[in-house]
Design a protein around this motif. Sequence first.
Motif, PDB file in Angstrom:
ATOM      1  N   ARG A  19     -27.318   6.110  15.571  1.00 31.83           N
ATOM      2  CA  ARG A  19     -27.922   7.374  15.110  1.00 31.83           C
ATOM      3  C   ARG A  19     -28.647   8.067  16.256  1.00 31.83           C
ATOM      4  O   ARG A  19     -28.494   9.281  16.461  1.00 31.83           O
ATOM      5  CB  ARG A  19     -28.882   7.115  13.948  1.00 31.83           C
ATOM      6  CG  ARG A  19     -29.578   8.383  13.480  1.00 31.83           C
ATOM      7  CD  ARG A  19     -30.435   8.172  12.253  1.00 31.83           C
ATOM      8  NE  ARG A  19     -31.451   7.165  12.383  1.00 31.83           N
ATOM      9  CZ  ARG A  19     -32.630   7.339  13.007  1.00 31.83           C
ATOM     10  NH1 ARG A  19     -32.908   8.488  13.591  1.00 31.83           N
ATOM     11  NH2 ARG A  19     -33.502   6.361  13.063  1.00 31.83           N
ATOM     12  N   LEU A  20     -29.421   7.295  17.020  1.00 33.08           N
ATOM     13  CA  LEU A  20     -30.165   7.889  18.132  1.00 33.08           C
ATOM     14  C   LEU A  20     -29.230   8.393  19.225  1.00 33.08           C
ATOM     15  O   LEU A  20     -29.466   9.458  19.811  1.00 33.08           O
ATOM     16  CB  LEU A  20     -31.164   6.873  18.693  1.00 33.08           C
ATOM     17  CG  LEU A  20     -32.278   6.452  17.739  1.00 33.08           C
ATOM     18  CD1 LEU A  20     -33.149   5.369  18.366  1.00 33.08           C
ATOM     19  CD2 LEU A  20     -33.116   7.650  17.307  1.00 33.08           C
ATOM     20  N   ARG A  21     -28.160   7.648  19.493  1.00 34.64           N
ATOM     21  CA  ARG A  21     -27.173   8.075  20.489  1.00 34.64           C
ATOM     22  C   ARG A  21     -26.542   9.405  20.095  1.00 34.64           C
ATOM     23  O   ARG A  21     -26.246  10.249  20.938  1.00 34.64           O
ATOM     24  CB  ARG A  21     -26.105   6.989  20.649  1.00 34.64           C
ATOM     25  CG  ARG A  21     -25.124   7.238  21.761  1.00 34.64           C
ATOM     26  CD  ARG A  21     -24.143   6.079  21.976  1.00 34.64           C
ATOM     27  NE  ARG A  21     -23.460   5.706  20.740  1.00 34.64           N
ATOM     28  CZ  ARG A  21     -23.574   4.513  20.136  1.00 34.64           C
ATOM     29  NH1 ARG A  21     -24.347   3.578  20.643  1.00 34.64           N
ATOM     30  NH2 ARG A  21     -22.914   4.255  19.033  1.00 34.64           N
ATOM     31  N   ALA A  22     -26.379   9.602  18.783  1.00 34.78           N
ATOM     32  CA  ALA A  22     -25.819  10.858  18.280  1.00 34.78           C
ATOM     33  C   ALA A  22     -26.861  11.966  18.240  1.00 34.78           C
ATOM     34  O   ALA A  22     -26.533  13.110  17.935  1.00 34.78           O
ATOM     35  CB  ALA A  22     -25.232  10.638  16.882  1.00 34.78           C
ATOM     36  N   GLY A  23     -28.116  11.623  18.523  1.00 38.57           N
ATOM     37  CA  GLY A  23     -29.180  12.628  18.538  1.00 38.57           C
ATOM     38  C   GLY A  23     -29.552  13.126  17.152  1.00 38.57           C
ATOM     39  O   GLY A  23     -29.930  14.284  17.000  1.00 38.57           O
ATOM     40  N   LEU A  24     -29.438  12.245  16.164  1.00 36.09           N
ATOM     41  CA  LEU A  24     -29.681  12.642  14.778  1.00 36.09           C
ATOM     42  C   LEU A  24     -30.958  12.024  14.219  1.00 36.09           C
ATOM     43  O   LEU A  24     -31.279  10.877  14.537  1.00 36.09           O
ATOM     44  CB  LEU A  24     -28.512  12.202  13.887  1.00 36.09           C
ATOM     45  CG  LEU A  24     -27.141  12.761  14.211  1.00 36.09           C
ATOM     46  CD1 LEU A  24     -26.075  12.046  13.393  1.00 36.09           C
ATOM     47  CD2 LEU A  24     -27.109  14.256  13.954  1.00 36.09           C
ATOM     48  N   THR A  25     -31.631  12.769  13.383  1.00 32.98           N
ATOM     49  CA  THR A  25     -32.719  12.204  12.591  1.00 32.98           C
ATOM     50  C   THR A  25     -32.097  11.542  11.370  1.00 32.98           C
ATOM     51  O   THR A  25     -30.913  11.765  11.060  1.00 32.98           O
ATOM     52  CB  THR A  25     -33.706  13.286  12.123  1.00 32.98           C
ATOM     53  OG1 THR A  25     -32.998  14.173  11.231  1.00 32.98           O
ATOM     54  CG2 THR A  25     -34.284  14.070  13.297  1.00 32.98           C
ATOM     55  N   GLN A  26     -32.897  10.774  10.652  1.00 35.79           N
ATOM     56  CA  GLN A  26     -32.387  10.182   9.416  1.00 35.79           C
ATOM     57  C   GLN A  26     -31.962  11.273   8.444  1.00 35.79           C
ATOM     58  O   GLN A  26     -30.944  11.138   7.770  1.00 35.79           O
ATOM     59  CB  GLN A  26     -33.447   9.293   8.768  1.00 35.79           C
ATOM     60  CG  GLN A  26     -33.669   7.993   9.492  1.00 35.79           C
ATOM     61  CD  GLN A  26     -34.669   7.105   8.786  1.00 35.79           C
ATOM     62  OE1 GLN A  26     -35.429   7.534   7.937  1.00 35.79           O
ATOM     63  NE2 GLN A  26     -34.659   5.821   9.140  1.00 35.79           N
ATOM     64  N   ALA A  59     -20.569   5.345  10.612  1.00 35.40           N
ATOM     65  CA  ALA A  59     -19.918   5.430  11.922  1.00 35.40           C
ATOM     66  C   ALA A  59     -19.337   6.822  12.156  1.00 35.40           C
ATOM     67  O   ALA A  59     -19.553   7.426  13.211  1.00 35.40           O
ATOM     68  CB  ALA A  59     -18.825   4.369  12.034  1.00 35.40           C
ATOM     69  N   LYS A  60     -18.628   7.337  11.178  1.00 36.49           N
ATOM     70  CA  LYS A  60     -18.027   8.665  11.323  1.00 36.49           C
ATOM     71  C   LYS A  60     -19.103   9.729  11.539  1.00 36.49           C
ATOM     72  O   LYS A  60     -18.966  10.597  12.407  1.00 36.49           O
ATOM     73  CB  LYS A  60     -17.196   9.004  10.083  1.00 36.49           C
ATOM     74  CG  LYS A  60     -16.494  10.337  10.177  1.00 36.49           C
ATOM     75  CD  LYS A  60     -15.635  10.602   8.964  1.00 36.49           C
ATOM     76  CE  LYS A  60     -14.956  11.970   9.088  1.00 36.49           C
ATOM     77  NZ  LYS A  60     -14.142  12.272   7.917  1.00 36.49           N
ATOM     78  N   ALA A  61     -20.178   9.659  10.786  1.00 37.23           N
ATOM     79  CA  ALA A  61     -21.248  10.662  10.880  1.00 37.23           C
ATOM     80  C   ALA A  61     -21.980  10.606  12.218  1.00 37.23           C
ATOM     81  O   ALA A  61     -22.531  11.607  12.665  1.00 37.23           O
ATOM     82  CB  ALA A  61     -22.240  10.476   9.733  1.00 37.23           C
ATOM     83  N   THR A  62     -21.957   9.440  12.872  1.00 38.44           N
ATOM     84  CA  THR A  62     -22.630   9.313  14.169  1.00 38.44           C
ATOM     85  C   THR A  62     -21.654   9.400  15.342  1.00 38.44           C
ATOM     86  O   THR A  62     -22.057   9.229  16.491  1.00 38.44           O
ATOM     87  CB  THR A  62     -23.397   7.970  14.266  1.00 38.44           C
ATOM     88  OG1 THR A  62     -22.476   6.887  14.104  1.00 38.44           O
ATOM     89  CG2 THR A  62     -24.512   7.881  13.243  1.00 38.44           C
ATOM     90  N   GLY A  63     -20.385   9.654  15.049  1.00 37.44           N
ATOM     91  CA  GLY A  63     -19.389   9.739  16.118  1.00 37.44           C
ATOM     92  C   GLY A  63     -19.095   8.384  16.734  1.00 37.44           C
ATOM     93  O   GLY A  63     -18.752   8.290  17.908  1.00 37.44           O
ATOM     94  N   SER A  64     -19.234   7.351  15.930  1.00 37.48           N
ATOM     95  CA  SER A  64     -19.002   5.982  16.393  1.00 37.48           C
ATOM     96  C   SER A  64     -17.726   5.427  15.785  1.00 37.48           C
ATOM     97  O   SER A  64     -17.157   6.010  14.873  1.00 37.48           O
ATOM     98  CB  SER A  64     -20.178   5.084  15.977  1.00 37.48           C
ATOM     99  OG  SER A  64     -21.396   5.571  16.484  1.00 37.48           O
ATOM    100  N   LYS A  65     -17.321   4.276  16.289  1.00 37.43           N
ATOM    101  CA  LYS A  65     -16.159   3.580  15.764  1.00 37.43           C
ATOM    102  C   LYS A  65     -16.646   2.269  15.160  1.00 37.43           C
ATOM    103  O   LYS A  65     -17.343   1.496  15.819  1.00 37.43           O
ATOM    104  CB  LYS A  65     -15.161   3.299  16.891  1.00 37.43           C
ATOM    105  CG  LYS A  65     -13.943   2.534  16.452  1.00 37.43           C
ATOM    106  CD  LYS A  65     -13.027   2.290  17.642  1.00 37.43           C
ATOM    107  CE  LYS A  65     -11.840   1.452  17.214  1.00 37.43           C
ATOM    108  NZ  LYS A  65     -10.942   1.182  18.332  1.00 37.43           N
ATOM    109  N   LEU A  66     -16.279   2.009  13.913  1.00 37.15           N
ATOM    110  CA  LEU A  66     -16.649   0.764  13.249  1.00 37.15           C
ATOM    111  C   LEU A  66     -15.652  -0.317  13.626  1.00 37.15           C
ATOM    112  O   LEU A  66     -14.442  -0.120  13.519  1.00 37.15           O
ATOM    113  CB  LEU A  66     -16.673   0.946  11.724  1.00 37.15           C
ATOM    114  CG  LEU A  66     -16.983  -0.319  10.913  1.00 37.15           C
ATOM    115  CD1 LEU A  66     -18.397  -0.822  11.218  1.00 37.15           C
ATOM    116  CD2 LEU A  66     -16.811  -0.037   9.441  1.00 37.15           C
TER     117      LEU A  66
END
Length: 74
Positions: A19-26, A59-66
Amino acid sequence: EYDALEDEFALLATLVQARLRAGLTQEELAERMGTSQSVIARLESGRTRPSTRTLERYAKATGSKLRITLEAAE
């Protein structure tokens, strides 16, 4: 039992890092996932066990891969 908790804490840390890597708040992450900020807080604190589907959405919302792996027990 400690080893089981260690894995759980590692997952929680990974969620927060994504989440932090994506620059997102909760709250921003919750909006992307179509849920509430309190649900994200419960996920990241370990108060609830996420389903695979929830992890996929996170994962999708943070631009990550599960990636889920099974490893041989030691």
